[in-house]
Design a protein around this motif. Structure first.
Motif, PDB file in Angstrom:
ATOM      1  N   LEU A 108       0.898  -1.256  -0.010  1.00 15.45           N
ATOM      2  CA  LEU A 108      -0.080  -0.073  -0.009  1.00 15.45           C
ATOM      3  C   LEU A 108       0.817   1.272   0.093  1.00 15.45           C
ATOM      4  N   GLY A 109       2.175   1.337   0.710  1.00 16.46           N
ATOM      5  CA  GLY A 109       2.988   2.548   0.943  1.00 16.46           C
ATOM      6  C   GLY A 109       3.405   2.463  -0.694  1.00 16.46           C
ATOM      7  N   LEU A 110       4.035   1.602  -1.127  1.00 18.13           N
ATOM      8  CA  LEU A 110       4.418   1.551  -2.459  1.00 18.13           C
ATOM      9  C   LEU A 110       3.355   2.036  -3.622  1.00 18.13           C
ATOM     10  N   LEU A 111       2.290   1.540  -3.425  1.00 16.61           N
ATOM     11  CA  LEU A 111       1.209   2.233  -4.372  1.00 16.61           C
ATOM     12  C   LEU A 111       1.220   3.631  -4.223  1.00 16.61           C
ATOM     13  N   LEU A 112       1.060   4.145  -3.208  1.00 20.75           N
ATOM     14  CA  LEU A 112       1.014   5.566  -2.789  1.00 20.75           C
ATOM     15  C   LEU A 112       2.086   6.305  -3.565  1.00 20.75           C
ATOM     16  N   VAL A 113       3.462   5.882  -3.302  1.00 17.72           N
ATOM     17  CA  VAL A 113       4.752   6.605  -3.662  1.00 17.72           C
ATOM     18  C   VAL A 113       4.636   6.337  -5.274  1.00 17.72           C
ATOM     19  N   LEU A 114       4.455   5.407  -5.996  1.00 21.89           N
ATOM     20  CA  LEU A 114       4.288   5.324  -7.399  1.00 21.89           C
ATOM     21  C   LEU A 114       3.174   6.170  -7.798  1.00 21.89           C
ATOM     22  N   MET A 115       1.864   6.311  -7.380  1.00 23.25           N
ATOM     23  CA  MET A 115       0.940   7.116  -7.745  1.00 23.25           C
ATOM     24  C   MET A 115       1.381   8.568  -7.675  1.00 23.25           C
ATOM     25  N   GLU A 116       1.849   9.081  -6.358  1.00 25.32           N
ATOM     26  CA  GLU A 116       2.213  10.444  -6.354  1.00 25.32           C
ATOM     27  C   GLU A 116       3.419  10.861  -7.272  1.00 25.32           C
ATOM     28  N   GLY A 117       4.239   9.664  -7.414  1.00 27.49           N
ATOM     29  CA  GLY A 117       5.147  10.315  -8.137  1.00 27.49           C
ATOM     30  C   GLY A 117       5.135  10.252  -9.640  1.00 27.49           C
ATOM     31  N   ALA A 118       4.080   9.597 -10.179  1.00 30.57           N
ATOM     32  CA  ALA A 118       3.574   9.812 -11.396  1.00 30.57           C
ATOM     33  C   ALA A 118       3.004  11.121 -11.551  1.00 30.57           C
ATOM     34  N   ARG A 119       2.085  11.322 -10.565  1.00 26.92           N
ATOM     35  CA  ARG A 119       1.257  12.700 -10.638  1.00 26.92           C
ATOM     36  C   ARG A 119       2.098  14.035 -10.577  1.00 26.92           C
ATOM     37  N   LEU A 120       3.291  14.096  -9.669  1.00 24.83           N
ATOM     38  CA  LEU A 120       4.182  15.036  -9.711  1.00 24.83           C
ATOM     39  C   LEU A 120       5.037  15.305 -10.950  1.00 24.83           C
ATOM     40  N   ALA A 121       5.547  14.166 -11.336  1.00 27.52           N
ATOM     41  CA  ALA A 121       6.142  14.048 -12.572  1.00 27.52           C
ATOM     42  C   ALA A 121       5.416  14.610 -13.688  1.00 27.52           C
ATOM     43  N   SER A 122       4.000  14.366 -13.710  1.00 24.20           N
ATOM     44  CA  SER A 122       3.621  15.227 -14.905  1.00 24.20           C
ATOM     45  C   SER A 122       2.836  16.396 -14.281  1.00 24.20           C
TER      46      SER A 122
END
Length: 298
Positions: A108-122
């Protein structure tokens, strides 16, 4: 009748995609024995990486459209492979050996990191691909309302089926597949027979992530974009679908996912779409409660 046949044709690409994702998910969860939300996040993350790479190739490097898509695919795989090695070797293998429930929390923590990372990158902006290969092809031209598909749908379906069959044959016939089955059935016994279980965790996670990454690329090409919340939705769907089909058996999980995709498509066509995800996920949860295997009391 013609409308139902058209919906059936529309469901085929989605069912192939769900089957591919469920197959890859079942490979990794057979080792961890716990729900892994990271898989859906890797799928969505791959879609975002593909969009970012394609847009950078078109707007910054001034590549052709085909070359921009290729650049996006290369960027995606270049990110997903190291990520999967890191997750499989440093997180999945050690946590599954010590405390399997801790791995679910970590996912669950990894999911949040990947989702937020994608959002911030775009930059919190939804990126879109222009429509391409959307020429209609009549599959059943002799009906009153011909059943049609598009070139991209047919190409994506063919590519997914090739990936799915290739992965299934590799797992079924290779020495690696035999080692995977040994570790999935009894990790300690496999180690006593000389199988490096930690290496198997890493390799399995890489293979699963590759299937998720390629699925994310194909899904983004099909839909034109990837939502920021798709990681959680697809992660939950794949967990439930795979469990309903048999999450320790990749082919059963794939068949269950394909059936779910048909149900999802026909619900969208004949019932209120706003209730689709809630109704179908609730149905899956109910199915799991009814069919779950009870462990004998010690």
């Amino acid at each position: 009748m013609d409308y139902a046949l058209q919906q059936f044709a529309n469901a085929v690409p989605l069912s192939a995609l769900y089957a591919l994702l469920a197959f890859g998910y079942a490979l990794s969860v057979a080792l961890t024995k716990r729900a892994d939300l990271t898989y859906g996040a890797l799928f969505a993350f791959s879609g975002h990486a593909f969009l970012l790479g394609a847009h950078a190739g078109w707007n910054i490097l001034f590549l052709t459209f085909a070359a921009s898509l290729a650049a996006g695919a290369v960027l995606t795989l270049a990110l997903v492979v190291p990520l999967s090695v890191l997750i499989g070797h440093r997180i999945a293998a050690p946590l599954s050996a010590v405390s399997p429930n801790a791995f679910t929390v970590a996912s669950l923590g990894l999911l949040l990191v990947l989702m937020e990372g994608a959002r911030l990158a775009s930059g919190t902006q939804e990126l879109w691909l222009p429509p391409f290969l959307n020429q209609g092809i009549a599959i059943m031209p002799n009906l009153a309302s011909p059943v049609t598909s598009t070139v991209l749908q047919l190409v994506n379906t063919g590519a997914v089926l090739i990936l799915l069959v290739s992965a299934a044959v590799f797992v079924a016939l290779s020495r690696w597949g035999r080692n995977w089955r040994a570790v999935s059935e009894d990790r300690l016994a496999a180690e006593l027979c000389g199988v490096n279980s930690r290496a198997m965790f890493t390799q399995t996670y890489v293979l699963s992530a590759l299937l998720a990454g390629l699925g994310g690329i194909l899904a983004t090409m099909h839909y034109g974009t990837m939502g920021f919340g798709a990681g959680l939705i697809f992660g939950l769907k794949i967990v439930l679908i795979s469990a309903a089909g048999g999450h320790l058996h990749p082919w059963r999980a794939a068949v269950g996912a394909a059936i779910f995709a048909f149900g999802e498509t026909f619900w969208s066509a004949f019932a209120p779409m706003v209730w689709r995800d809630a109704a179908l996920i609730s149905l899956l949860a109910l199915l799991l409660v009814i069919t779950r295997q009870q462990k004998p009391m010690a």
